[in-house]
Structure formats: structure tokens, C-alpha cells
Design an enzyme around this catalytic site. Structure first.
Site, PDB file in Angstrom:
ATOM      1  N   SER A  79       0.849  -1.192   0.000  1.00 56.78           N
ATOM      2  CA  SER A  79       0.000   0.000   0.000  1.00 56.78           C
ATOM      3  C   SER A  79       0.881   1.237   0.000  1.00 56.78           C
ATOM      4  O   SER A  79       1.975   1.225   0.588  1.00 56.78           O
ATOM      5  CB  SER A  79      -0.902   0.021   1.234  1.00 56.78           C
ATOM      6  OG  SER A  79      -1.580   1.263   1.349  1.00 56.78           O
TER       7      SER A  79
ATOM      8  N   TYR B 106      -1.737  -0.260  10.201  1.00 61.79           N
ATOM      9  CA  TYR B 106      -1.841  -0.855   8.862  1.00 61.79           C
ATOM     10  C   TYR B 106      -0.668  -0.411   7.997  1.00 61.79           C
ATOM     11  O   TYR B 106      -0.051  -1.228   7.299  1.00 61.79           O
ATOM     12  CB  TYR B 106      -3.167  -0.435   8.228  1.00 61.79           C
ATOM     13  CG  TYR B 106      -3.330  -0.814   6.776  1.00 61.79           C
ATOM     14  CD1 TYR B 106      -3.744  -2.094   6.411  1.00 61.79           C
ATOM     15  CD2 TYR B 106      -3.111   0.124   5.760  1.00 61.79           C
ATOM     16  CE1 TYR B 106      -3.911  -2.432   5.078  1.00 61.79           C
ATOM     17  CE2 TYR B 106      -3.275  -0.210   4.432  1.00 61.79           C
ATOM     18  CZ  TYR B 106      -3.677  -1.490   4.097  1.00 61.79           C
ATOM     19  OH  TYR B 106      -3.848  -1.818   2.756  1.00 61.79           O
TER      20      TYR B 106
END
Length: 257
Positions: free
Chosen positions: A152, A166
Site C-alpha cells: 500500500s 496498517y
């Protein structure tokens, strides 16, 4: 020396985790169009996974669906075993399974959410890579292959106020990508990572903000969110012979972020 090319007689067999929806589903369909047989790993939604498999078969491809908790080594082993039994030796892995937990300030994030995110995103990716490498590495009798880890853009942006835990887990994914590429490149396996930006998937609603992808468009140079198919195209290239000299790369597909 000519670049390595997959023999025409070698069937590409690729495991995609988290393939029942979003980027994983789009990737499975894209790879099917390139002639891959697909092992569709999914966590909970058997109906959605079978729908993806049905679309693969309707397009002339082959697919098998397997439920898997990627954080459990025995479940990962079962996934790869079932795919191998269905189609033959596994040649590729797309480690896409991932979770974030609810959006929010770091200090308000439940420790159990943090643990589960690390278990799925970090440990799960490591376990899938370990099994894939034992299938593909020439040191274990394999014929080589390729792994693409789905990371990501959060890995470098940090995601303050949203999900720092995250972001940290995805930075770990990029670190393992580089290390595995160096360790297993001499054994015929390429390992790369794709860093999506904000993409139109159901993940935003599960985080608690269904409109988040469009809100992020305001700070994205492309001025729009991405489509799952745009990430799938990047993954497909990294798995292809066109990327035969690409390994240890972290490819950002984030509209300029």
C-alpha cells in the site's frame, strides 16, 4: 544471454489470496485472460469466491476456490496443496489478503485489532511466500516462478489519523519483498511488490468510511481514485515474462501520491 521466457508447455498456475473481491478478484480475472489457472483463496465469502471462479471459467480459464486463514500455516499449506492437485506445480503467488480494522487515531486503536492486522498482513504474507517459495525455488526442486505482494502507498505515507498500524504492516511487506528477492533470485524466483493508492473497493466501507476513496482523490495528483483493474494490470505485468529482469521492486500504482 537471452532473457528467460516461460516455456509454452509450462502452464502458469497462480495462487491469489483475498481473491473473492476487490483487487484480488480483478487480479484473478486479469490473470485468467493471460492464460493462468487460478487458485482463489478467500477468508469467508464462499459465494463471492465461487462467483469469481465462475467468471474465470466463463472466460475459458480454470479456477478452484479454497477457504484460507493466511495467518495459519496449516491453512496456507492446504491452499497450495489443493491448487497443486488441481492444476499441477504452482508457478506464481499474488499475496493480496489484507485487513486494516476501523479508521481512527492510533491511541484509540484496539490492541487486538493491531495484532490481527499484523497476523494477516505480515505473518500471512510471510507464510504464503514461504510455501510458494518451497514450491517454486530450484533449491526445492521447482522450476522457478514469481511472487507479487500487495502492499500500500500507506507504507511510506504513514496514514496518520487513519491506520498507522496498517501502514506499518505494509512497510513490513515491502521489506520482506526486497529480502526475499535477494535470497531467492538465484533460485529462479522473482519477488516484487505493488503499492496501490486509494482504490474503489469495499475496503473503505469496512473501515467505516464508504466515501473515503473519493475524499482521497482531493490530494491525489490524478484527482481520482484507482480502479481494481488498474492494480491488476500492474500485477499481471510483474508476473509476466516482460518483467523477467524485475525483482525486488516496489511498484507504486497510486495516481501520483
Amino acid at each position: 544471454m537471452p532473457r528467460p521466457v516461460t516455456p509454452a508447455s509450462r502452464q502458469r498456475v497462480t495462487v491469489v489470496t483475498g481473491a473473492s473481491r476487490g483487487i484480488g478478484a480483478a487480479t484473478a480475472l486479469r490473470l485468467a485472460a493471460d492464460g493462468h489457472h487460478l487458485g482463489i483463496g478467500y477468508a469467508h465469502d464462499a459465494e463471492a469466491a465461487e462467483d469469481v471462479a465462475g467468471r474465470v471459467r466463463a472466460a475459458g480459464g480454470e479456477a478452484v476456490t479454497v477457504p484460507v486463514d493466511v495467518g495459519a500455516a496449516d491453512a496456507v499449506d492446504r491452499l497450495f496443496t489443493e491448487v497443486r492437485e488441481a492444476f499441477g506445480p504452482v508457478t506464481g503467488l499474488v499475496a493480496n489478503a489484507g485487513i486494516s480494522g476501523p479508521l481512527g487515531r492510533f491511541t484509540e486503536t484496539d490492541p487486538e485489532v493491531m495484532r490481527r492486522v499484523v497476523d494477516v498482513n505480515v505473518t500471512g504474507t510471510l507464510l504464503c511466500a514461504r510455501r510458494a517459495l518451497r514450491e517454486m525455488s530450484t533449491a526445492y526442486g521447482g522450476d522457478g516462478g514469481a511472487i507479487v505482494n500487495i502492499s500500500s502507498a500507506a507504507a511510506t505515507l504513514g496514514s496518520p489519523g487513519e491506520y498507522v498500524h496498517y501502514a506499518a504492516s505494509k512497510a513490513a511487506v515491502d521489506a520482506m519483498t526486497v529480502g526475499l528477492a535477494k535470497e531467492f533470485g538465484p533460485e529462479g524466483v522473482r519477488v516484487n511488490s505493488v503499492q496501490p493508492g486509494s482504490v474503489l473497493t469495499g475496503m473503505h466501507a469496512r473501515m467505516g468510511d464508504p466515501d473515503r476513496a473519493w475524499k482521497k482523490a482531493e490530494i491525489t495528483p490524478a484527482r481520482r481514485p484507482g480502479e481494481p483493474e488498474e492494480i491488476a494490470d500492474a500485477v499481471a505485468w510483474l508476473l509476466s515474462d516482460e518483467a523477467s529482469f524485475t525483482s525486488g521492486a516496489v511498484l507504486r500504482v497510486a495516481g501520483g501520491l
